[in-house]
Design a protein around this motif. Structure first.
Motif, PDB file in Angstrom:
ATOM      1  N   THR A  37      34.094  95.440 -85.483  1.00  0.00           N
ATOM      2  CA  THR A  37      34.803  95.586 -86.760  1.00  0.00           C
ATOM      3  C   THR A  37      34.091  96.632 -87.620  1.00  0.00           C
ATOM      4  O   THR A  37      34.727  97.419 -88.306  1.00  0.00           O
ATOM      5  N   TRP A  38      32.743  96.671 -87.501  1.00  0.00           N
ATOM      6  CA  TRP A  38      31.997  97.610 -88.338  1.00  0.00           C
ATOM      7  C   TRP A  38      32.193  99.057 -87.873  1.00  0.00           C
ATOM      8  O   TRP A  38      31.900  99.992 -88.608  1.00  0.00           O
ATOM      9  N   GLY A  39      32.752  99.237 -86.701  1.00  0.00           N
ATOM     10  CA  GLY A  39      33.012 100.585 -86.189  1.00  0.00           C
ATOM     11  C   GLY A  39      34.255 101.212 -86.798  1.00  0.00           C
ATOM     12  O   GLY A  39      34.483 102.411 -86.668  1.00  0.00           O
ATOM     13  N   THR A  51      20.534  88.686 -89.738  1.00  0.00           N
ATOM     14  CA  THR A  51      19.342  88.261 -90.499  1.00  0.00           C
ATOM     15  C   THR A  51      18.407  89.460 -90.617  1.00  0.00           C
ATOM     16  O   THR A  51      17.196  89.341 -90.596  1.00  0.00           O
ATOM     17  N   PHE A  52      19.052  90.660 -90.696  1.00  0.00           N
ATOM     18  CA  PHE A  52      18.255  91.889 -90.865  1.00  0.00           C
ATOM     19  C   PHE A  52      18.517  92.531 -92.234  1.00  0.00           C
ATOM     20  O   PHE A  52      17.997  93.592 -92.534  1.00  0.00           O
ATOM     21  N   GLN A  53      19.335  91.841 -93.062  1.00  0.00           N
ATOM     22  CA  GLN A  53      19.585  92.296 -94.436  1.00  0.00           C
ATOM     23  C   GLN A  53      19.527  91.077 -95.363  1.00  0.00           C
ATOM     24  O   GLN A  53      19.879  89.974 -94.940  1.00  0.00           O
ATOM     25  N   VAL A  67      22.806  87.675 -80.893  1.00  0.00           N
ATOM     26  CA  VAL A  67      21.691  87.547 -81.838  1.00  0.00           C
ATOM     27  C   VAL A  67      20.773  88.743 -81.676  1.00  0.00           C
ATOM     28  O   VAL A  67      20.125  88.892 -80.643  1.00  0.00           O
ATOM     29  N   TRP A  68      20.820  89.630 -82.669  1.00  0.00           N
ATOM     30  CA  TRP A  68      19.842  90.732 -82.733  1.00  0.00           C
ATOM     31  C   TRP A  68      19.040  90.541 -84.021  1.00  0.00           C
ATOM     32  O   TRP A  68      19.612  90.294 -85.083  1.00  0.00           O
ATOM     33  N   VAL A  69      17.696  90.600 -83.931  1.00  0.00           N
ATOM     34  CA  VAL A  69      16.856  90.512 -85.119  1.00  0.00           C
ATOM     35  C   VAL A  69      16.038  91.790 -85.233  1.00  0.00           C
ATOM     36  O   VAL A  69      15.601  92.349 -84.220  1.00  0.00           O
ATOM     37  N   LEU A  94      21.212  87.617 -76.169  1.00  0.00           N
ATOM     38  CA  LEU A  94      19.999  88.095 -76.838  1.00  0.00           C
ATOM     39  C   LEU A  94      19.942  89.618 -76.718  1.00  0.00           C
ATOM     40  O   LEU A  94      19.990  90.149 -75.611  1.00  0.00           O
ATOM     41  N   GLU A  95      19.872  90.276 -77.870  1.00  0.00           N
ATOM     42  CA  GLU A  95      19.899  91.747 -77.858  1.00  0.00           C
ATOM     43  C   GLU A  95      18.508  92.292 -78.144  1.00  0.00           C
ATOM     44  O   GLU A  95      17.979  92.132 -79.245  1.00  0.00           O
ATOM     45  N   HIS A  96      17.882  92.921 -77.171  1.00  0.00           N
ATOM     46  CA  HIS A  96      16.541  93.496 -77.372  1.00  0.00           C
ATOM     47  C   HIS A  96      16.661  94.901 -77.979  1.00  0.00           C
ATOM     48  O   HIS A  96      17.720  95.530 -77.917  1.00  0.00           O
ATOM     49  N   LYS A  97      15.561  95.349 -78.609  1.00  0.00           N
ATOM     50  CA  LYS A  97      15.535  96.695 -79.190  1.00  0.00           C
ATOM     51  C   LYS A  97      14.098  97.153 -79.333  1.00  0.00           C
ATOM     52  O   LYS A  97      13.267  96.420 -79.870  1.00  0.00           O
ATOM     53  N   LEU A  98      13.802  98.368 -78.870  1.00  0.00           N
ATOM     54  CA  LEU A  98      12.418  98.857 -78.813  1.00  0.00           C
ATOM     55  C   LEU A  98      11.821  99.038 -80.204  1.00  0.00           C
ATOM     56  O   LEU A  98      10.678  98.638 -80.468  1.00  0.00           O
ATOM     57  N   VAL A 134      22.508  94.259 -73.273  1.00  0.00           N
ATOM     58  CA  VAL A 134      21.902  95.591 -73.205  1.00  0.00           C
ATOM     59  C   VAL A 134      22.654  96.545 -74.122  1.00  0.00           C
ATOM     60  O   VAL A 134      23.806  96.897 -73.851  1.00  0.00           O
ATOM     61  N   ASP A 135      22.028  96.921 -75.244  1.00  0.00           N
ATOM     62  CA  ASP A 135      22.582  97.974 -76.102  1.00  0.00           C
ATOM     63  C   ASP A 135      21.988  99.275 -75.588  1.00  0.00           C
ATOM     64  O   ASP A 135      20.764  99.447 -75.573  1.00  0.00           O
ATOM     65  N   LEU A 136      22.839 100.210 -75.135  1.00  0.00           N
ATOM     66  CA  LEU A 136      22.353 101.412 -74.461  1.00  0.00           C
ATOM     67  C   LEU A 136      21.403 102.233 -75.315  1.00  0.00           C
ATOM     68  O   LEU A 136      20.575 102.992 -74.799  1.00  0.00           O
ATOM     69  N   PHE A 174      27.020  94.161 -72.798  1.00  0.00           N
ATOM     70  CA  PHE A 174      26.624  95.502 -73.223  1.00  0.00           C
ATOM     71  C   PHE A 174      27.132  95.834 -74.607  1.00  0.00           C
ATOM     72  O   PHE A 174      28.211  95.389 -74.991  1.00  0.00           O
ATOM     73  N   HIS A 175      26.351  96.610 -75.308  1.00  0.00           N
ATOM     74  CA  HIS A 175      26.808  97.351 -76.480  1.00  0.00           C
ATOM     75  C   HIS A 175      26.815  98.801 -76.049  1.00  0.00           C
ATOM     76  O   HIS A 175      25.752  99.384 -75.833  1.00  0.00           O
ATOM     77  N   PHE A 176      28.018  99.320 -75.831  1.00  0.00           N
ATOM     78  CA  PHE A 176      28.137 100.700 -75.362  1.00  0.00           C
ATOM     79  C   PHE A 176      28.072 101.678 -76.540  1.00  0.00           C
ATOM     80  O   PHE A 176      28.677 101.456 -77.591  1.00  0.00           O
ATOM     81  N   GLY A 232      16.949 108.326 -80.656  1.00  0.00           N
ATOM     82  CA  GLY A 232      16.665 106.911 -80.960  1.00  0.00           C
ATOM     83  C   GLY A 232      17.928 106.096 -80.816  1.00  0.00           C
ATOM     84  O   GLY A 232      18.759 106.364 -79.943  1.00  0.00           O
ATOM     85  N   ASP A 233      18.074 105.094 -81.684  1.00  0.00           N
ATOM     86  CA  ASP A 233      19.297 104.280 -81.672  1.00  0.00           C
ATOM     87  C   ASP A 233      20.362 105.005 -82.469  1.00  0.00           C
ATOM     88  O   ASP A 233      20.788 104.584 -83.539  1.00  0.00           O
ATOM     89  N   ASP A 234      20.821 106.114 -81.914  1.00  0.00           N
ATOM     90  CA  ASP A 234      21.707 107.039 -82.641  1.00  0.00           C
ATOM     91  C   ASP A 234      23.114 106.490 -82.786  1.00  0.00           C
ATOM     92  O   ASP A 234      23.910 106.977 -83.586  1.00  0.00           O
ATOM     93  N   ILE A 264      31.811  97.792 -77.720  1.00  0.00           N
ATOM     94  CA  ILE A 264      31.386  99.084 -78.263  1.00  0.00           C
ATOM     95  C   ILE A 264      30.574  98.790 -79.522  1.00  0.00           C
ATOM     96  O   ILE A 264      30.938  97.908 -80.308  1.00  0.00           O
ATOM     97  N   ASP A 265      29.418  99.460 -79.684  1.00  0.00           N
ATOM     98  CA  ASP A 265      28.626  99.301 -80.906  1.00  0.00           C
ATOM     99  C   ASP A 265      28.184 100.702 -81.335  1.00  0.00           C
ATOM    100  O   ASP A 265      27.204 101.232 -80.789  1.00  0.00           O
ATOM    101  N   GLN A 266      28.911 101.286 -82.228  1.00  0.00           N
ATOM    102  CA  GLN A 266      28.671 102.665 -82.625  1.00  0.00           C
ATOM    103  C   GLN A 266      28.703 102.797 -84.142  1.00  0.00           C
ATOM    104  O   GLN A 266      29.187 101.906 -84.849  1.00  0.00           O
TER     105      GLN A 266
HETATM  106  C1  LRH Z   1      21.198  96.820 -84.029  1.00  0.00           C
HETATM  107  C2  LRH Z   1      22.624  96.703 -83.549  1.00  0.00           C
HETATM  108  C3  LRH Z   1      23.119  95.280 -83.441  1.00  0.00           C
HETATM  109  C4  LRH Z   1      24.108  95.130 -84.555  1.00  0.00           C
HETATM  110  C5  LRH Z   1      23.920  96.291 -85.385  1.00  0.00           C
HETATM  111  C6  LRH Z   1      25.160  96.743 -86.077  1.00  0.00           C
HETATM  112  O1  LRH Z   1      20.762  98.140 -83.907  1.00  0.00           O
HETATM  113  O2  LRH Z   1      22.771  97.392 -82.354  1.00  0.00           O
HETATM  114  O3  LRH Z   1      23.880  95.084 -82.304  1.00  0.00           O
HETATM  115  O4  LRH Z   1      24.080  93.929 -85.149  1.00  0.00           O
HETATM  116  O5  LRH Z   1      23.457  97.289 -84.525  1.00  0.00           O
END
Ligand code: LRH
Ligand code: MN
Length: 432
Positions: free
Chosen positions: A58-60, A133-135, A181-183, A221-225, A256-258, A283-285, A291-293, A329-331
């Motif tokens: 939805t945020w896309g 829970t990142f804002q 869940v991504w933190v 579970l969404e990992h991120k470097l 896996v978020d690419l 996946f989050h394509f 980076g996480d562009d 899709i996560d863009q």
């Molecule tokens: C974190 C992330 C996560 C979402 C956000 C919009 O970088 O990929 O999937 O919650 O972006």
């Protein structure tokens, strides 16, 4: 549920009639002949392509940005209702994005039954819910500035766990079957955080969220470097993610978020590993160069997207039990019309899927097992350099979609119409 689609009834049919449908059929037939000479029947491939789908964020649908700036555009959606309408335009044209993935509290409303029904009337279902829970939210009691699920303060962890459980409650009303869940938890300085205590607190909190899962749900579970933490992240890579998923239980999987890896990471190998141990959740394509562009899928490295799908086809062929990783899709659409980016990204993703379907797997296996390095590589390269766009377009038209999705979107005048209808938010006043 009577559908009330955003683009007028017959618009796509009339648009296709104004285009070279015969030419498409010719191209499709010639691709069919090309594949038959390789011993591949195009029909089963077309059926699999027609059954393929990927969920939209939805945020896309809104304008994305960076810490430097976000540049609003006329006709941008100003509410979840308008975001759903824009996602419905994408689905009406491409026919492979029948679900949306909501994010809370960005998409909070008073009546989720009405939201589910609006989605259904627009031809959309709801995929995984995403917690946040990142804002810090205005009325929030405790700040997440020092972490959330892994925070040293029990009250902060409790608040973060409660929010995730609330997302599950909402998701149940919407018909979702998973929570992602991504933190952003981590540290910016050596010594700032004890790696093990932080990870143990994350595991303890995640176990409380896991305990609230309905029996038929998945916890992704969404990992991120790195980012927003720039020295260490609590769930920094697939290793920590699979350890956490194994610890939590059989309904916990790794997403896996690419864009969440170091630039040179072999992501397709991570896909194979996670599948081998039964923890490949989804996946989050998107695509990235640095980076996480969060750039459009396939825009920078379409070959990597192909290699990821090559591993997914391989995984499906040897899967024990059902194989249904979540495809989302996560863009962040900072400079293009978000609808055009989601249309082009869905096309790039299904193209990678189709190219992976036409790999001669017998030839690949034989070459691999006989150490014929060049022929092993060539069996992938032959599929990758095959133009599958006639196959994708034919499957789309057969499903009621547009022969040319970007051409149809521009011909629809949707954005101009919305610019007149939707008030333009003052720059920087919030998530559109
Ligand atoms: C974190 C992330 C996560 C979402 C956000 C919009 O970088 O990929 O999937 O919650 O972006
Ligand atoms: Mn993501």
């Amino acid at each position: 549920m009577q559908e009330d689609l955003p683009l007028p009834e017959g618009f796509v049919r009339d648009f296709n009639a104004s285009r070279d449908i015969e030419g498409l059929q010719d191209d499709y037939q010639s691709l069919g002949r090309q594949l038959r000479r390789r011993g591949i029947d195009i029909e089963p491939i077309r059926r699999k392509v027609a059954a393929f789908s990927v969920a939209l964020p939805t945020w896309g649908a809104g304008r994305g940005g960076t810490r430097f700036a976000k540049f609003p555009f006329d006709g941008a959606p100003t509410s979840i209702y308008e975001k759903l309408a824009d996602c419905a335009v994408v689905q009406q044209l491409c026919r492979i994005t029948p679900r949306v993935s909501p994010h809370f509290p960005w998409d909070c409303v008073a009546d989720y039954v009405a939201l589910r029904e609006l989605g259904a009337s627009l031809g959309l279902g709801f995929d995984a819910v995403n917690s946040n829970t990142f804002q810090d939210q205005p009325e929030q009691k405790h700040s997440y500035s020092a972490g959330s699920l892994s925070s040293a303060q029990a009250a902060v962890r409790d608040q973060a766990v409660d929010h995730n459980i609330e997302c599950i409650r909402i998701g149940k009303i919407l018909g979702s079957k998973a929570i992602t869940v991504w933190v952003g938890d981590g540290s910016n300085f050596p010594g700032q955080q004890d790696f093990t205590r932080a990870f143990d607190r994350y595991l303890e909190s995640a176990a409380r969220i896991y305990a609230a899962l309905p029996g038929d749900w998945k916890m992704l579970l969404e990992h991120k470097l790195f980012e927003p933490a720039f020295y260490s992240s609590v769930l920094q890579d697939w290793g920590s993610s699979i350890l956490a998923a194994q610890q939590l239980g059989e309904q916990a999987y790794c997403l896996v978020d690419l864009g969440h890896h170091a630039p040179t990471t072999n992501i397709e190998q991570i896909v194979a590993r996670l599948h081998r141990f039964g923890k490949l959740g989804g996946f989050h394509f998107n695509d990235s160069k640095y980076g996480d562009d969060d750039l459009d899928s396939g825009a920078i490295n379409p070959h990597q997207l192909f290699l990821v799908f090559n591993e997914l086809i391989e995984a499906e062929s040897n899967a024990k039990g059902s194989f249904a990783p979540a495809y989302l899709i996560d863009q962040s659409h900072n400079v293009t019309d978000p609808i055009e980016s989601m249309l082009a990204s869905a096309e790039a993703i299904v193209c990678a899927f189709a190219k992976a379907l036409i790999v001669d797997r017998e030839a690949l296996l034989y070459a691999q097992e006989s150490n014929d390095v060049m022929m092993a590589f060539q069996s992938l390269r032959q599929a990758y350099r095959t133009d599958v766009t006639p196959l994708i377009a034919q499957a789309r038209v057969d499903a009621g979609g547009a022969i040319d999705v970007l051409g149809a979107f521009r011909a629809s005048g949707w954005r101009k119409t919305q610019a007149r209808r939707r008030q333009r938010l003052a720059p920087g006043t919030g998530i559109v």
